[in-house]
Design an enzyme around this catalytic site. Sequence first.
Site: not given
Length: 530
Positions: A135-136, A139, A205
């Site tokens: 997930h990070e 980004h 997100e």
Amino acid sequence: MINLFFRSALVLALLFGLLFAVGMGVVIYFDLPSVVAVAFALGALLLQYVLGPFVLELIYKIEWREANSLDPQLAAFMEKVCAEHGIPAPRFGVIRDGNPNAFTFGHYPGDARLVVISGLMDRLDPEERQAVVAHELGHIAHWDFVVMTMAAAIPLVLYVLYITIRGSGRQKYRSGGYAALIGLLSYAAYIISQYIVLMLSRIREYYADQFSGEQTRNPDALSSALVKIAYGLARAPKEAGKKDDSRMVAGRAFGIFDPKVAQTLALIGAGTGAVSAAAIEDAMKWDLWNPWAGLFELNSSHPLPAKRIRALEQQTREYRPTSRFRFQAERPESYWDEFLVDGLVQCLPLLGLLGGTAASLALGIALGASWKLLGIALLCTFGGWWLQRRFSYRHAFDEARNVKSLIGEVKVSAVRSIPCTIAGKIIGRGVPGLFYSEDFVLQDDSGFLVLDYRQPLRIVEFLLGWRKAEKLIGLQGSATGWYRRAPRPYFELRTLTLETGEKVTSYVYPLTQSLVYAGLDAGILMTILA
């Protein structure tokens, strides 16, 4: 209670906000053109963008190290994802704090920093760790640092236009009405643009969640991690020969979740790490049923965790027929009546002020000016405040509750509290790695919850966080206070009694209650004696 995002914003505001305020004052005082003001504002934003990551490194206790030294399997996964997407390997850091979480910050993919809280390694299984890190990395791959900085420039420019037009518009235009109209439109556009930026952040997100599911081919792993992280009911693992890390709590930035939105879902399972489907449903009910949840989400940078889990459930069907989490509970009733009552209670002081002022003006016209009229206004205002506090601060602290039972409550809000006592171990600060974080995290057998420590003066909170909070970590204690959601679950602390006999007391309630009674007494005296 200020979470990681607001604390970071506060620190950066101290450095860049003052510069912006002084600069805008100079622009208005010398009546400089709006283009100069806009250029200055964008320059300040650029300076914050350049220096912000270095400031964050200074104020948070981050240990920079090789990912391979912490988890070789995770390091290999990160290397694989970065290679497939052409992402330079981010600088890897650890904050020694027990709550499972991770976040990223930086300028662009080439100098990104990825930070994990040590609790992530202790409380998530290998697949969940990879899902959170993916997930990070999402980004980073999506250039979210740059995208969100560019998006933030729009509200800033609109606000600058509003300020400059309000300050000097009447001098530039013969008709002040046109300047006032332009200023009003600029301010309205500024407010709308802020909500659009927040909506964009929530969309980013979802994209990062989708990226994680694609890299792991197991969206359920991120759902499970969100359960443990976003809703805070993760139990500490019981591993033979391994001591629990007693220092704990959440991170944000471009983190896996926003503690402002929620900090609770349920990991219930006798220390096995298993997630109970029934407990998940209980924890998700507030997000999906309480009207306050949708209202709070509008002001949040992150979607509600329950909605993210639903989106991941849909993505899971691309890889397997069924998803691990499916919310199937039917809403037993409408919660709009409680919502409307809460809204009315929240507005009681303002309604009292407006009603008292109107009554005073009406009587003043009929009877002439008098101190008695001011007394009526005071009585109505402080009477409304008294009624609000009577509703919000009930004192039935005798009931003992645990985290799991509190998280399942739907009829609770920032206004409607549950007074109770909760016992457990102080496992960390409210913000990981922040040396002056004064809030605590208490863990019992069913999960963990933030204890919101408040004092009338912020300097008192700062001193406790700086000089004393670290010494209390690891101690058993019993807390009395009020459980609330806004929408993150938190416990507004009245007293915390530790096993050593030491007591930590919040004096906000008695002080504000004294102010209420003082206002009522003043109103009564002015009404009777005038």
